[in-house]
Motif scaffolding. Sequence first.
Motif, mmCIF file in Angstrom:
data_model
loop_
_atom_site.group_PDB
_atom_site.id
_atom_site.type_symbol
_atom_site.label_atom_id
_atom_site.label_comp_id
_atom_site.label_asym_id
_atom_site.label_seq_id
_atom_site.Cartn_x
_atom_site.Cartn_y
_atom_site.Cartn_z
ATOM 1 N N VAL A 143 0.921 -1.132 -0.134
ATOM 2 C CA VAL A 143 0.066 0.079 0.093
ATOM 3 C C VAL A 143 0.879 1.285 0.171
ATOM 4 O O VAL A 143 1.847 1.419 0.730
ATOM 5 C CB VAL A 143 -0.786 0.000 1.359
ATOM 6 C CG1 VAL A 143 -1.798 1.239 1.158
ATOM 7 C CG2 VAL A 143 -1.710 -1.234 1.264
ATOM 8 N N SER A 144 0.605 2.014 -1.143
ATOM 9 C CA SER A 144 1.635 3.236 -1.035
ATOM 10 C C SER A 144 0.518 4.394 -1.087
ATOM 11 O O SER A 144 -0.390 4.555 -1.696
ATOM 12 C CB SER A 144 2.143 3.258 -2.444
ATOM 13 O OG SER A 144 2.763 4.398 -2.634
ATOM 14 N N HIS A 145 0.759 5.328 0.105
ATOM 15 C CA HIS A 145 -0.025 6.602 0.138
ATOM 16 C C HIS A 145 0.837 7.686 -0.273
ATOM 17 O O HIS A 145 1.701 7.975 0.794
ATOM 18 C CB HIS A 145 -0.504 6.533 1.503
ATOM 19 C CG HIS A 145 -1.590 7.467 1.862
ATOM 20 N ND1 HIS A 145 -2.055 7.928 3.155
ATOM 21 C CD2 HIS A 145 -2.342 8.138 0.957
ATOM 22 C CE1 HIS A 145 -3.010 8.549 3.147
ATOM 23 N NE2 HIS A 145 -3.083 9.050 1.760
ATOM 24 N N ASP A 146 0.302 8.261 -1.095
ATOM 25 C CA ASP A 146 1.032 9.601 -1.405
ATOM 26 C C ASP A 146 0.200 10.784 -0.753
ATOM 27 O O ASP A 146 -0.928 11.029 -1.157
ATOM 28 C CB ASP A 146 0.979 10.144 -2.932
ATOM 29 C CG ASP A 146 2.054 9.281 -3.629
ATOM 30 O OD1 ASP A 146 2.992 8.866 -2.998
ATOM 31 O OD2 ASP A 146 1.924 8.897 -4.713
ATOM 32 N N ARG A 147 0.824 11.384 0.463
ATOM 33 C CA ARG A 147 -0.072 12.280 1.061
ATOM 34 C C ARG A 147 0.484 13.899 0.826
ATOM 35 O O ARG A 147 1.407 14.151 0.468
ATOM 36 C CB ARG A 147 0.350 12.258 2.650
ATOM 37 C CG ARG A 147 -0.006 10.661 2.991
ATOM 38 C CD ARG A 147 0.600 10.290 4.399
ATOM 39 N NE ARG A 147 -0.288 10.772 5.459
ATOM 40 C CZ ARG A 147 0.100 11.096 6.454
ATOM 41 N NH1 ARG A 147 1.067 10.502 7.012
ATOM 42 N NH2 ARG A 147 -0.867 11.577 7.345
ATOM 43 N N ILE A 148 -0.644 14.652 0.933
ATOM 44 C CA ILE A 148 -0.404 16.142 0.770
ATOM 45 C C ILE A 148 -0.087 16.603 2.201
ATOM 46 O O ILE A 148 0.979 17.366 2.352
ATOM 47 C CB ILE A 148 -1.540 16.832 0.196
ATOM 48 C CG1 ILE A 148 -1.730 16.477 -1.383
ATOM 49 C CG2 ILE A 148 -1.173 18.567 -0.003
ATOM 50 C CD1 ILE A 148 -2.737 16.778 -1.931
ATOM 51 N N ASP A 149 -0.935 16.231 3.019
ATOM 52 C CA ASP A 149 -0.584 16.850 4.548
ATOM 53 C C ASP A 149 -0.127 15.741 5.406
ATOM 54 O O ASP A 149 -0.763 15.045 5.994
ATOM 55 C CB ASP A 149 -1.949 17.506 5.198
ATOM 56 C CG ASP A 149 -1.752 18.161 6.384
ATOM 57 O OD1 ASP A 149 -0.636 18.367 7.024
ATOM 58 O OD2 ASP A 149 -2.724 18.496 6.931
ATOM 59 N N TYR A 195 -3.338 6.738 8.592
ATOM 60 C CA TYR A 195 -4.270 5.628 9.009
ATOM 61 C C TYR A 195 -3.559 4.186 8.560
ATOM 62 O O TYR A 195 -4.426 3.192 8.587
ATOM 63 C CB TYR A 195 -5.689 5.694 8.501
ATOM 64 C CG TYR A 195 -5.581 6.410 6.936
ATOM 65 C CD1 TYR A 195 -5.551 5.435 5.925
ATOM 66 C CD2 TYR A 195 -6.130 7.519 6.785
ATOM 67 C CE1 TYR A 195 -5.791 5.928 4.815
ATOM 68 C CE2 TYR A 195 -6.091 8.193 5.461
ATOM 69 C CZ TYR A 195 -5.927 7.217 4.359
ATOM 70 O OH TYR A 195 -5.936 7.542 3.110
ATOM 71 N N GLU A 198 6.770 2.452 6.504
ATOM 72 C CA GLU A 198 7.802 3.314 6.364
ATOM 73 C C GLU A 198 7.528 4.606 5.775
ATOM 74 O O GLU A 198 6.602 4.513 4.857
ATOM 75 C CB GLU A 198 9.186 2.817 5.992
ATOM 76 C CG GLU A 198 9.204 2.498 4.595
ATOM 77 C CD GLU A 198 10.650 2.172 4.007
ATOM 78 O OE1 GLU A 198 11.190 1.266 4.441
ATOM 79 O OE2 GLU A 198 11.277 3.060 3.224
ATOM 80 N N ASN A 245 6.801 12.525 1.459
ATOM 81 C CA ASN A 245 5.190 12.512 1.468
ATOM 82 C C ASN A 245 4.583 11.253 1.175
ATOM 83 O O ASN A 245 3.541 11.151 1.076
ATOM 84 C CB ASN A 245 4.756 13.480 0.297
ATOM 85 C CG ASN A 245 4.740 14.847 0.674
ATOM 86 O OD1 ASN A 245 5.815 15.290 1.477
ATOM 87 N ND2 ASN A 245 3.937 15.722 0.400
ATOM 88 N N ARG A 246 5.482 10.097 0.968
ATOM 89 C CA ARG A 246 4.951 8.809 0.547
ATOM 90 C C ARG A 246 5.270 7.812 1.798
ATOM 91 O O ARG A 246 6.267 7.817 2.270
ATOM 92 C CB ARG A 246 5.709 8.235 -0.495
ATOM 93 C CG ARG A 246 5.355 6.810 -0.926
ATOM 94 C CD ARG A 246 5.954 6.357 -2.270
ATOM 95 N NE ARG A 246 5.007 6.840 -3.405
ATOM 96 C CZ ARG A 246 5.472 6.996 -4.700
ATOM 97 N NH1 ARG A 246 6.579 5.854 -4.989
ATOM 98 N NH2 ARG A 246 4.583 7.363 -5.608
ATOM 99 N N ILE A 265 4.593 4.101 2.873
ATOM 100 C CA ILE A 265 4.484 2.525 2.227
ATOM 101 C C ILE A 265 4.492 1.589 3.523
ATOM 102 O O ILE A 265 5.066 1.453 4.564
ATOM 103 C CB ILE A 265 5.833 2.483 1.549
ATOM 104 C CG1 ILE A 265 6.166 3.331 0.431
ATOM 105 C CG2 ILE A 265 5.690 1.064 0.857
ATOM 106 C CD1 ILE A 265 7.412 3.477 0.035
#
Lengths: 82, 82
Positions: free
Chosen positions: A26-32, A38, A66, A70-71, A73
């Motif tokens: 699961v890769s989450h590119d976040r802005i904030d 989560y 980790e 902004n990413r 994983i």
Amino acid sequence: MGLLDYFRTARKSSAAVAKERLQILVSHDRIDIDKPSYLPKMQKELIAVIRKYVDIDQDAVSIRLEQKGNREILELNVVLPD
Amino acid sequence: MGLLDYFRTARKSSAAVAKERLQILVSHDRIDIDKPSYLPKMQKELIAVIRKYVDIDQDAVSIRLEQKGNREILELNVVLPD
């Protein structure tokens, strides 16, 4: 090369698969990135979903979480029972 | 290079993240490929888990499922709401 292509070509050289394996990334590119993540919670629920389909030991699951900039994983590796 | 390393280094060149994104990859190395696959079913439950954390439209989820030899790959790409 897209990520899917990477999956496609990976381990091409190993002719036989010795063990059934399941890998979830699961890769989450976040802005904030100050917002709480989560993924740690989601991780438990993802494992619960897998358990509905295959009978896995807790020992058989290796988990890495980790953050790189902004990413974020999450990596779950599961060796499935024979 | 491990798969996690690939995730780590991917998109290094894009300085800014314009949208929040979530990508889920499930790779299943199977021994007996004649057995029915459970990934199509699992896919729905994985989306249900994501929905608990983020409010996503059905339109915002792109899904690919493919098989290459003994490896079956499910790819979910989600563009998260602003």
